[in-house]
Every structure is written in structure tokens, then in C-alpha cells.
Scaffold this motif. Structure first.
Motif, PDB file in Angstrom:
ATOM      1  N   ARG A 172      81.143  17.539   3.137  1.00 19.09           N
ATOM      2  CA  ARG A 172      80.016  16.778   2.613  1.00 19.09           C
ATOM      3  C   ARG A 172      80.222  15.304   2.945  1.00 19.09           C
ATOM      4  NH1 ARG A 172      79.749  18.180  -3.607  1.00 19.09           N
ATOM      5  NH2 ARG A 172      78.710  16.146  -3.529  1.00 19.09           N
ATOM      6  N   ARG A 173      79.179  14.694   3.454  1.00 23.95           N
ATOM      7  CA  ARG A 173      79.320  13.301   3.868  1.00 23.95           C
ATOM      8  C   ARG A 173      79.511  12.356   2.683  1.00 23.95           C
ATOM      9  NH1 ARG A 173      76.282   9.017   2.885  1.00 23.95           N
ATOM     10  NH2 ARG A 173      74.392  10.245   3.296  1.00 23.95           N
ATOM     11  N   ASP A 174      78.890  12.646   1.546  1.00 30.22           N
ATOM     12  CA  ASP A 174      79.051  11.769   0.389  1.00 30.22           C
ATOM     13  C   ASP A 174      80.483  11.790  -0.133  1.00 30.22           C
ATOM     14  OD1 ASP A 174      78.814  14.391  -0.500  1.00 30.22           O
ATOM     15  OD2 ASP A 174      77.698  13.858  -2.312  1.00 30.22           O
ATOM     16  N   ARG A 175      81.152  12.960  -0.065  1.00 25.17           N
ATOM     17  CA  ARG A 175      82.541  13.029  -0.490  1.00 25.17           C
ATOM     18  C   ARG A 175      83.454  12.293   0.488  1.00 25.17           C
ATOM     19  NH1 ARG A 175      84.225  16.217  -4.398  1.00 25.17           N
ATOM     20  NH2 ARG A 175      85.709  14.490  -4.507  1.00 25.17           N
ATOM     21  N   PHE A 176      83.101  12.347   1.777  1.00 20.70           N
ATOM     22  CA  PHE A 176      83.903  11.594   2.748  1.00 20.70           C
ATOM     23  C   PHE A 176      83.785  10.100   2.496  1.00 20.70           C
ATOM     24  CE2 PHE A 176      84.357   9.135   6.626  1.00 20.70           C
ATOM     25  CZ  PHE A 176      85.654   9.475   6.986  1.00 20.70           C
ATOM     26  N   ASP A 177      82.587   9.617   2.215  1.00 15.98           N
ATOM     27  CA  ASP A 177      82.396   8.192   1.938  1.00 15.98           C
ATOM     28  C   ASP A 177      83.284   7.729   0.780  1.00 15.98           C
ATOM     29  OD1 ASP A 177      80.570   7.958   3.960  1.00 15.98           O
ATOM     30  OD2 ASP A 177      78.794   7.999   2.682  1.00 15.98           O
ATOM     31  N   GLU A 178      83.500   8.605  -0.193  1.00 19.42           N
ATOM     32  CA  GLU A 178      84.313   8.252  -1.353  1.00 19.42           C
ATOM     33  C   GLU A 178      85.782   8.052  -0.986  1.00 19.42           C
ATOM     34  OE1 GLU A 178      83.834  11.347  -4.199  1.00 19.42           O
ATOM     35  OE2 GLU A 178      81.675  11.002  -4.483  1.00 19.42           O
ATOM     36  N   ILE A 179      86.310   8.913  -0.114  1.00 18.93           N
ATOM     37  CA  ILE A 179      87.746   8.872   0.183  1.00 18.93           C
ATOM     38  C   ILE A 179      88.090   8.069   1.425  1.00 18.93           C
ATOM     39  CG2 ILE A 179      88.070  11.116  -0.926  1.00 18.93           C
ATOM     40  CD1 ILE A 179      88.339  12.329   1.858  1.00 18.93           C
ATOM     41  N   ALA A 180      87.090   7.672   2.208  1.00 18.36           N
ATOM     42  CA  ALA A 180      87.345   6.979   3.470  1.00 18.36           C
ATOM     43  C   ALA A 180      88.248   5.753   3.342  1.00 18.36           C
ATOM     44  CB  ALA A 180      86.023   6.589   4.136  1.00 18.36           C
ATOM     45  N   PRO A 181      88.110   4.914   2.278  1.00 18.48           N
ATOM     46  CA  PRO A 181      88.955   3.719   2.197  1.00 18.48           C
ATOM     47  C   PRO A 181      90.457   3.999   2.130  1.00 18.48           C
ATOM     48  CG  PRO A 181      87.059   3.492   0.748  1.00 18.48           C
ATOM     49  CD  PRO A 181      87.076   4.904   1.231  1.00 18.48           C
ATOM     50  N   ARG A 182      90.858   5.177   1.698  1.00 19.02           N
ATOM     51  CA  ARG A 182      92.296   5.458   1.583  1.00 19.02           C
ATOM     52  C   ARG A 182      92.867   6.132   2.821  1.00 19.02           C
ATOM     53  NH1 ARG A 182      93.738  10.589   1.296  1.00 19.02           N
ATOM     54  NH2 ARG A 182      92.377  12.184   0.373  1.00 19.02           N
ATOM     55  N   LEU A 183      92.038   6.458   3.790  1.00 22.88           N
ATOM     56  CA  LEU A 183      92.513   7.163   4.977  1.00 22.88           C
ATOM     57  C   LEU A 183      93.153   6.208   5.974  1.00 22.88           C
ATOM     58  CD1 LEU A 183      89.488   9.560   5.553  1.00 22.88           C
ATOM     59  CD2 LEU A 183      91.628  10.054   4.358  1.00 22.88           C
ATOM     60  N   SER A 184      94.146   6.718   6.702  1.00 23.10           N
ATOM     61  CA  SER A 184      94.824   5.909   7.713  1.00 23.10           C
ATOM     62  C   SER A 184      94.170   6.107   9.074  1.00 23.10           C
ATOM     63  CB  SER A 184      96.302   6.297   7.801  1.00 23.10           C
ATOM     64  OG  SER A 184      96.921   5.665   8.914  1.00 23.10           O
ATOM     65  N   PRO A 185      93.823   5.008   9.782  1.00 23.88           N
ATOM     66  CA  PRO A 185      93.229   5.147  11.113  1.00 23.88           C
ATOM     67  C   PRO A 185      94.262   5.462  12.186  1.00 23.88           C
ATOM     68  CG  PRO A 185      93.476   2.832  10.580  1.00 23.88           C
ATOM     69  CD  PRO A 185      93.876   3.599   9.346  1.00 23.88           C
ATOM     70  N   ALA A 186      95.544   5.383  11.832  1.00 24.14           N
ATOM     71  CA  ALA A 186      96.613   5.680  12.786  1.00 24.14           C
ATOM     72  C   ALA A 186      96.906   7.174  12.771  1.00 24.14           C
ATOM     73  CB  ALA A 186      97.876   4.893  12.427  1.00 24.14           C
ATOM     74  N   GLY A 187      97.283   7.721  13.925  1.00 19.88           N
ATOM     75  CA  GLY A 187      97.691   9.113  13.991  1.00 19.88           C
ATOM     76  C   GLY A 187      96.594  10.039  14.471  1.00 19.88           C
ATOM     77  N   PHE A 188      96.912  11.338  14.449  1.00 18.73           N
ATOM     78  CA  PHE A 188      96.022  12.331  15.036  1.00 18.73           C
ATOM     79  C   PHE A 188      95.543  13.380  14.032  1.00 18.73           C
ATOM     80  CE2 PHE A 188      97.962  10.467  18.666  1.00 18.73           C
ATOM     81  CZ  PHE A 188      97.103  10.666  19.732  1.00 18.73           C
ATOM     82  N   LYS A 189      96.285  13.598  12.959  1.00 16.41           N
ATOM     83  CA  LYS A 189      95.975  14.718  12.071  1.00 16.41           C
ATOM     84  C   LYS A 189      95.194  14.261  10.854  1.00 16.41           C
ATOM     85  CE  LYS A 189      97.767  17.342  15.026  1.00 16.41           C
ATOM     86  NZ  LYS A 189      96.828  18.097  15.903  1.00 16.41           N
ATOM     87  N   ILE A 190      93.916  13.986  11.049  1.00 17.43           N
ATOM     88  CA  ILE A 190      93.095  13.435   9.974  1.00 17.43           C
ATOM     89  C   ILE A 190      92.777  14.480   8.912  1.00 17.43           C
ATOM     90  CG2 ILE A 190      90.953  13.861  11.245  1.00 17.43           C
ATOM     91  CD1 ILE A 190      89.853  11.327   9.888  1.00 17.43           C
ATOM     92  N   LEU A 191      92.708  15.764   9.272  1.00 21.13           N
ATOM     93  CA  LEU A 191      92.407  16.787   8.268  1.00 21.13           C
ATOM     94  C   LEU A 191      93.459  16.783   7.165  1.00 21.13           C
ATOM     95  CD1 LEU A 191      90.872  19.191   7.130  1.00 21.13           C
ATOM     96  CD2 LEU A 191      92.146  20.666   8.711  1.00 21.13           C
ATOM     97  N   LEU A 192      94.730  16.696   7.545  1.00 19.44           N
ATOM     98  CA  LEU A 192      95.803  16.652   6.553  1.00 19.44           C
ATOM     99  C   LEU A 192      95.674  15.417   5.676  1.00 19.44           C
ATOM    100  CD1 LEU A 192      98.441  17.601   5.308  1.00 19.44           C
ATOM    101  CD2 LEU A 192      99.665  16.478   7.180  1.00 19.44           C
ATOM    102  N   ASP A 193      95.322  14.294   6.275  1.00 17.79           N
ATOM    103  CA  ASP A 193      95.161  13.050   5.526  1.00 17.79           C
ATOM    104  C   ASP A 193      94.034  13.178   4.506  1.00 17.79           C
ATOM    105  OD1 ASP A 193      95.682  10.456   4.789  1.00 17.79           O
ATOM    106  OD2 ASP A 193      94.720   9.523   6.513  1.00 17.79           O
TER     107      ASP A 193
END
Length: 365
Positions: A172-193
Motif C-alpha cells: 500500500r502506498r500510504d503505508r510506504f509513505d509512513e515508513i519512508a523516512p526511516r529507510l536507508s537509501p544505501a544498499g540493495f535489499k530494500i524489502l528487508l529494510d
């Protein structure tokens, strides 16, 4: 006001991070068109300024198909960062991430969307490791690495994902918007993040991992190192940034390089002072090059910018050494426990070097 131009509301944005994937673009759009019949979708290609003209190929298609658009990034690279920017650019109800190499089965997308529409999950991860899924196209070596990474993830982080190394998912895009600020732009495995430590309701969708259509695989040892860094960050509850972990790892390698060069110089009967100066310069060079390739891969310096960055890095590291020595010496006078004073001084030096390097050498552009 003039008449507004209206286009159909998009329900699903498919984000496709690319680097040197020109030969796969048209075929992927064709496959999405065939698989997403009856769904209002768009494809957002996020290209890291590929030298093979991937962005131009996407824009050529976008010129005749309003469902396709290109987000070209200049001066930064990295799969996770590309995925984040692509998803944040979406206004759709749902966002998916899929590779451009055509190894992810696009026919799984409608099944993933149905699970989200039904309200049973916030995130649907495509998996190769449950009934109905397959990773038969993996080489024996890559299959073993993937299984090892999955085991480590389950043991160290505790995520319920059966395939945490997957880069194929929808949410869901609204749930992604909520958690996006804590995600790291470095690396390859974004699903785990995204999944680790979150309160998202997760479902899985089996699929068969296919053969690459065109181009070369991006899988290498660096991806493995970045994955381990992300695991360590998740073990600390995201208190430690993965980039800082990489920086510390590079610093540890630099210490080994320094001591090796120093020891070699002394064996060759060089005066200690001269050997120490040479060892320091070699270690600084090693640290800079490794940080440029690993820690700050998404902000990698080239050409004259690399030379300027190296000089600035050496100046920053020199100040860090002075701070290390001064703080350690003061602590030793106050409380003469050599290893405590030395450790505190070293930590101070690492924190200084990391903060200043991030702000001034590999600053975000």
C-alpha cells in the motif's frame, strides 16, 4: 481557468530501478501490458544515468505511452535509493518494485494486487522459497549464498519473510509513505529494510525466478557486504546507520593496512618516523578508495571531484587523529587506564571522520 486535461486514475505504480538495462525496457513494458489487463497501471523507470542510454529508451516509449515515465537520477546511485524515490513519486493506491532484467515474473503482480485489495496485508512479498515458487535458474553458488543470507536473516533479525533477499514486492502506498523516512537509501535489499521491525501485515506470493533476458547480473561481493551491514543495523533497531557500519568496517581494514605497511617498512630498516608517515598515507588512501566504492557508492566521486575529495578526506582524517590523541591523552591523565583512553579516542576519531566526510567529502547532491 482553462479546461483541465484528465488522465485515468492510476491504481498501481510499478517501480523499476535500472542501470544499463536498455535492451530489456521495451520487452518489460510489453509484458506488463499483457499481465495487467483491466488494471490502471503505470511504469516508473528510475534510471541511475546509465551510460547505455536506458533513460533514452524509456523516454522514447513514454512519448507514445502515457503509462510509462522515466525518473533519471544524476550524481547518485543505488538500488534502494532508486526504489524509494520511485515509490515516493507515485500517487497510486499501490506500489510495486520489480527488476528490469525480467527474472521476476510479472504475472504474479495481479495476484499480489488482489491480496492487497482484499485488505489481508499491507505488503505482499514475492518469494521463491515456498510451495509454488522456484529458484531453479540460480547457479549452485548463488543459490547457496541466497540460502545462507536467508538463514542469517531469520536468526539475527527474526523476520518472517521466507525470501528476505527478494527485490520483488508490492505494498500500500500510504503505508510506504509512513515508513519512508526511516529507510536507508544505501544498499540493495530494500524489502528487508521495509519489513524488518515494522508493524506491516505481510503476505507472500510464490513465483518462479527466471533467466536474465539481456545484460549482465549486478550481483557481486559488494552486495553481500552491504547486506551484512543492513543486518547489523536491524539488529541494533536502526540505531546505527548501515553507512556508519560500512565506514567503521573500512576503518578497520585501514588499520590492518597501516600496521602491515608500518611493519614492512621497519623490516626494510626504514626509520620509524618515515615508516609511520608512509603507512599513514597508504592507509588514508585505502580508506578513501574503499569508502568511495562501498560506503558512499551512491555518491561516488569521479575525475577531479575524486582528487578534491581525497585531499579533503586526508585533511579531515588528520584533524580526527589530533582529536583522538588529545582526548585520549587527557583521559589517561585523569584516569590512567590505557585501553579505555585509547578506545574513547579511537571512537571520537571515527565519529568525527564519518560526520565530516558525510557533510563535506561525499555530501548529498
Amino acid at each position: 481557468m482553462g479546461d483541465q486535461i484528465k488522465t485515468p486514475a492510476v491504481e498501481l505504480s510499478v517501480v523499476i530501478p535500472t542501470f544499463k538495462e536498455r535492451g530489456n525496457v521495451a520487452e518489460l513494458v510489453r509484458r506488463l501490458d499483457a499481465s495487467l489487463t483491466g488494471i490502471a497501471w503505470e511504469a516508473i523507470f528510475v534510471d541511475d544515468n546509465s551510460p547505455d542510454g536506458t533513460a533514452a529508451a524509456v523516454k522514447e516509449i513514454a512519448g507514445r505511452d502515457y503509462r510509462v515515465r522515466c525518473l533519471r537520477r544524476v550524481g547518485r546511485r543505488g538500488l534502494a535509493g532508486a526504489c524509494i524515490e520511485g515509490m515516493l513519486s507515485s500517487a497510486a493506491s499501490y506500489v510495486a518494485v520489480i527488476d528490469a532484467d525480467l527474472q521476476h515474473d510479472e504475472k504474479a503482480l495481479p495476484l499480489m494486487l488482489a491480496k492487497l485489495r482484499g485488505g489481508e496485508a499491507d505488503l505482499v512479498a514475492a518469494t521463491r522459497y515456498v510451495a509454488g515458487g522456484s529458484a531453479a535458474s540460480f547457479s549452485e553458488k548463488r543459490g547457496a549464498i541466497s540460502q545462507l543470507a536467508t538463514m542469517l536473516t531469520h536468526q539475527l533479525v527474526g523476520t518472517k519473510l521466507s525470501d528476505p533477499m527478494s527485490g520483488f514486492f508490492m505494498m500500500r502506498r500510504d503505508r510506504f509513505d509512513e515508513i519512508a523516512p526511516r529507510l536507508s537509501p544505501a544498499g540493495f535489499k530494500i524489502l528487508l529494510d521495509i519489513a524488518a521491525g515494522s508493524k506491516l501485515r505481510v503476505a507472500e506470493q510464490p513465483y518462479s525466478f527466471g533467466e536474465r533476458f539481456e545484460g549482465e547480473s549486478k550481483f557481486n561481493i559488494q552486495i553481500g557486504v552491504e547486506f551484512l551491514g543492513l543486518l547489523l543495523a536491524k539488529m541494533t533497531g536502526d540505531l546505527v546507520d548501515p553507512r556508519f557500519i560500512f565506514f567503521g568496517l573500512v576503518g578497520s581494514i585501514g588499520l590492518v593496512v597501516h600496521l602491515t605497511v608500518l611493519f614492512t617498512g621497519l623490516l626494510l630498516h626504514e626509520p620509524f618516523r618515515a615508516a609511520q608517515i608512509i603507512a599513514t598515507f597508504v592507509a588514508m588512501t585505502s580508506n578513501f578508495l574503499l569508502n568511495n566504492e562501498l560506503t558512499y557508492r551512491d555518491r561516488r566521486l569521479k575525475g577531479w571531484g575524486m582528487l578534491r575529495g581525497f585531499v579533503l578526506f586526508c585533511l579531515i582524517a588528520s584533524v580526527g587523529v589530533l582529536a583522538n590523541v588529545d582526548l585520549a591523552s587527557w583521559l589517561y591523565v585523569e584516569r590512567p587506564i590505557w585501553w579505555v583512553a585509547g578506545a574513547v579516542g579511537a571512537v571520537m576519531s571515527v565519529l568525527w571522520n564519518y560526520a565530516m566526510s558525510t557533510l563535506f567529502v561525499w555530501r548529498a547532491r
